[in-house]
Design an enzyme around this catalytic site. Structure first.
Site, PDB file in Angstrom:
ATOM      1  N   LYS A 111      -9.689  -6.701  -7.919  1.00  0.00           N
ATOM      2  CA  LYS A 111      -9.938  -7.956  -6.676  1.00  0.00           C
ATOM      3  C   LYS A 111      -9.278  -9.203  -7.572  1.00  0.00           C
ATOM      4  O   LYS A 111      -8.522 -10.079  -6.852  1.00  0.00           O
ATOM      5  CB  LYS A 111     -11.042  -8.144  -6.069  1.00  0.00           C
ATOM      6  CG  LYS A 111     -11.415  -6.788  -5.048  1.00  0.00           C
ATOM      7  CD  LYS A 111     -12.628  -7.113  -4.367  1.00  0.00           C
ATOM      8  CE  LYS A 111     -12.753  -6.144  -3.389  1.00  0.00           C
ATOM      9  NZ  LYS A 111     -12.585  -4.618  -3.512  1.00  0.00           N
TER      10      LYS A 111
ATOM     11  N   ARG B 101      -3.518   3.917  -1.717  1.00  0.00           N
ATOM     12  CA  ARG B 101      -3.519   5.485  -1.372  1.00  0.00           C
ATOM     13  C   ARG B 101      -3.235   5.586   0.058  1.00  0.00           C
ATOM     14  O   ARG B 101      -3.231   4.671   0.631  1.00  0.00           O
ATOM     15  CB  ARG B 101      -5.047   5.917  -1.721  1.00  0.00           C
ATOM     16  CG  ARG B 101      -6.111   4.828  -0.904  1.00  0.00           C
ATOM     17  CD  ARG B 101      -7.296   5.568  -1.009  1.00  0.00           C
ATOM     18  NE  ARG B 101      -8.509   4.566  -0.513  1.00  0.00           N
ATOM     19  CZ  ARG B 101      -8.823   4.247   0.860  1.00  0.00           C
ATOM     20  NH1 ARG B 101      -8.301   4.848   1.679  1.00  0.00           N
ATOM     21  NH2 ARG B 101      -9.765   3.431   1.031  1.00  0.00           N
TER      22      ARG B 101
ATOM     23  N   GLU C 297     -15.857 -16.408  -3.051  1.00  0.00           N
ATOM     24  CA  GLU C 297     -14.829 -16.953  -1.965  1.00  0.00           C
ATOM     25  C   GLU C 297     -15.338 -17.641  -0.876  1.00  0.00           C
ATOM     26  O   GLU C 297     -16.452 -17.532  -0.568  1.00  0.00           O
ATOM     27  CB  GLU C 297     -13.973 -15.688  -1.608  1.00  0.00           C
ATOM     28  CG  GLU C 297     -13.182 -15.065  -2.539  1.00  0.00           C
ATOM     29  CD  GLU C 297     -12.284 -14.120  -1.966  1.00  0.00           C
ATOM     30  OE1 GLU C 297     -11.251 -13.428  -2.384  1.00  0.00           O
ATOM     31  OE2 GLU C 297     -12.866 -13.396  -0.852  1.00  0.00           O
TER      32      GLU C 297
END
Length: 645
Positions: free
Chosen positions: A118, A282, A202
């Site tokens: 991330k 994916r 965040e």
């Protein structure tokens, strides 16, 4: 890409079935790998070849890349499709496939690795001018330093595991005093789940919408961490959707991405700004949304250089059918699918599943039963189509979320697109509310249906005992359902006169004049009553089961069945002097003794077969010469029970 004529599917359940179905349409043979517990499942049956790779635990089977590659090589497969989950986002597995000259049906190992972190992915996105949520994405992990960064960002903040997913290693912190304790918990959870305790911090967006773009430019609504219903297009205006699509393409190009994938964004309803969250490297669970819009299935390769026309099928929805208990914090369930009936598939309704009636949902894997996908010419029509399909989706034997999904679809905030990702949390009282009463007509239909299903299973010799009978019953019923607030004990009267059923339930008189079996399904019955015509699914196994008008199951236990009066002109099978068992049965009661004189019509015995009692009467005047069985004994078909002379 090299030509593929044999494909190994390194997954199980619904997605394995979906890939195999598409492969067969393309003329490609398929190879399944399965764990011990999956030996008799649908995807194993569908494959051209199937090989056991270990115990049920995923770490010893579906995550054993070495075993999977060995099977691929030994079967001369050219490619491996990982589906979603398990090894689908494992960069090392992608590299190992390449080293063994096997095609990994997915992105490159480099793209998987870059987007799997991330923190690294957000640095790449920033360089690609894709907006990211304001926050700290660096490597320094000192708690006091992270606290200072949180203060710079401004509370509330969100602590997220760098390698996280599925909500693990994630904490919302609303004030400074809570930060260090939340940080410790997030790190501990991240280390346990991902073997990596690193986190990022965040800004927490209070009123977000979760927007996803599959690498076809398809935006979808997704509900919180808990995925419930996906729909396309999102509720955002066309300009914002276009901008998000362009940023998704930029994100994919930044890592030279190829194949199917999904870029996830969060949209702030207060500021009308959107931010990159992460990229799933994916095939996505909700890929049928893309297929319903475009009318095509692209499971091998995905282009990111052109935008697909979304006008073909404008409003697709996908609902995930899970074995879980919404009223128990969505706790996953497991067990046997005692009853499983899907809605009828059509051009606008599609079901993706890997199970059949009688299969077991295992504790070892994701509890998803199926994906129900629909589309409509407008959003309102699509919602109604999905609701109708859910009302015809019948599952019994284990908990499921069908009733919850129906409630979500009818909630005003959802209907009017006034939701954000807090929708479920703030509306729990409404969304999880159970029904407060049963409809007497459903109970009446269940009892009449029970009698009908038992009767149609009888051979003609025993059925003759039932014809023309007048039976007066008093029944005690125990009624329960996961969709209703309370279990109930009720008493009813049930009078049978030939084929007519008269029932009195809570003072209401219900007359069932005729019961017939639908041609569509053995357990779908049509009832003609004094209140109209009803169609219901009835099962009569250990308990009596009926699905009500909304498709919710009601389980009924008949705890007592007292036959008060029986009149019949029918007699036993065989000659008039020998009473024989027309089918396997249990002798419930013997009304006579050896040497006793009897007259024509006297009750000789009562036996039980097919969960019903059957009264056998003397066909002639005479004397009881012999009784060969005692009460409670099991009797084989054709055996003589009583002899008269």
């Amino acid at each position: 890409m090299s030509y593929i004529n044999k494909l190994l599917v390194a997954n199980r359940g619904e997605i394995a079935c979906r890939v195999m179905r598409t492969a067969k349409k393309m003329g490609i043979k398929t190879v399944a790998v399965y764990s011990d517990i999956d030996k008799n499942t649908l995807f194993v049956e569908m494959a051209d070849e199937a090989y056991n790779i270990g115990p049920p635990q995923a770490l010893q089977s579906y995550l054993r890349s070495d075993k999977i590659i060995d099977v691929a090589l030994s079967t001369k497969s050219q490619a491996i499709h990982p589906g979603f989950g398990f090894l689908s986002e494992n960069a090392q597995f992608s590299e190992d496939c390449q080293k063994n000259d096997l095609i990994f049906v997915g992105p490159s190992a480099d793209a998987i690795r870059k987007m799997g972190s991330k923190s690294e992915s957000k640095i790449i996105m920033t360089d690609a001018k894709v907006p990211v949520v304001p926050g700290y994405h660096g490597e320094t992990q000192d708690p006091n330093f992270l606290l200072q960064e949180a203060e710079k960002i401004g509370f509330p903040v969100l602590i997220k595991a760098v390698m996280g997913g599925g909500g693990k290693g994630m904490r919302i912190v609303r004030q400074k005093s809570e930060f260090l304790e939340a940080l410790e918990g997030a790190k501990r959870e991240a280390l346990k789940s991902f073997k990596d305790e690193r986190v990022l911090v965040e800004k927490y967006i209070e009123k977000p919408r979760h927007i996803e773009v599959q690498i076809f430019g398809i935006a979808q609504y997704k509900e919180d961490i808990k995925r419930v219903i996906e729909e396309a297009p999102s509720a955002l205006d066309e300009k914002i959707r276009y901008d998000i699509g362009e940023k998704a393409k930029a994100a994919a190009r930044a890592v030279k991405y190829s194949n199917a994938g999904t870029v996830e964004f969060i949209f702030d309803l207060d500021s009308s700004k959107f931010y990159f969250m992460e990229m799933n490297t994916r095939l996505q669970v909700e890929h049928p949304i893309t297929e319903m819009i475009t009318g095509s299935c692209k499971w091998r390769t995905t282009t990111i250089n052109s935008r697909i026309n979304q006008k073909k099928r404008s409003f697709p929805f996908e609902a995930r059918i899970y074995s879980e208990s919404p009223n128990n914090n969505f706790l996953p369930g497991s067990g046997k699918l005692d009853h499983y009936s899907e809605p009828k598939a059509s051009q606008s309704v599609r079901i993706e599943t890997g199970v059949r009636e009688g299969d077991t949902i295992s504790i070892f894997y994701d509890p998803m039963i199926a994906k129900l996908v629909v589309y409509g010419e407008n959003r309102q029509l699509a919602i109604q189509t999905l609701l109708n399909a859910l009302q015809n989706y019948q599952i019994h034997g284990l908990p499921n979320n069908i009733s919850f999904l129906k409630t979500v679809l009818q909630h005003p905030e959802y209907v009017n697109q006034q939701y954000d990702t807090s929708f479920i949390g703030k509306n729990q009282d409404t969304l999880l509310k159970l029904k407060d009463h049963y409809n007497p007509i459903d109970i009446a239909l269940a009892i009449a249906g029970r009698h009908f299903l038992n009767s149609v299973q009888l051979p003609k010799s025993l059925l003759n005992f039932r014809n023309g009978a007048q039976i007066h019953n008093k029944l005690s019923l125990h009624i329960q359902s996961a969709s209703y607030a309370h279990q109930k004990e009720i008493k009813i009267t049930h009078n049978i006169n030939g084929n007519t059923h008269e029932l009195e339930i809570k003072g209401q008189k219900i007359v069932v004049n005729k019961v017939t079996k639908s041609q569509e399904h053995n357990n779908l019955l049509i009832f003609e009553t004094n209140q109209g015509i009803f169609i219901r699914t009835i099962r009569n196994n250990e308990n009596l089961l009926i699905f009500d008008a909304e498709g919710d199951p009601i389980s009924i236990t008949v705890s007592s069945d007292e036959v008060k009066k029986v009149k019949s002109d029918q007699h036993g099978h065989g000659n008039n002097k020998e009473i024989v068992a027309p089918m396997p049965c249990t002798l419930t009661k013997v009304n006579v003794k050896v040497g006793q004189k009897v007259k024509r019509g006297d009750i000789l015995i009562i036996m039980e077969a097919m969960k019903m009692e059957h009264t056998i009467k003397a066909a002639i005047d005479g004397e009881v010469k012999e009784i060969r069985y005692k009460e409670g004994q099991f009797i084989e078909a054709g055996a003589m029970i009583v002899k008269l002379e």
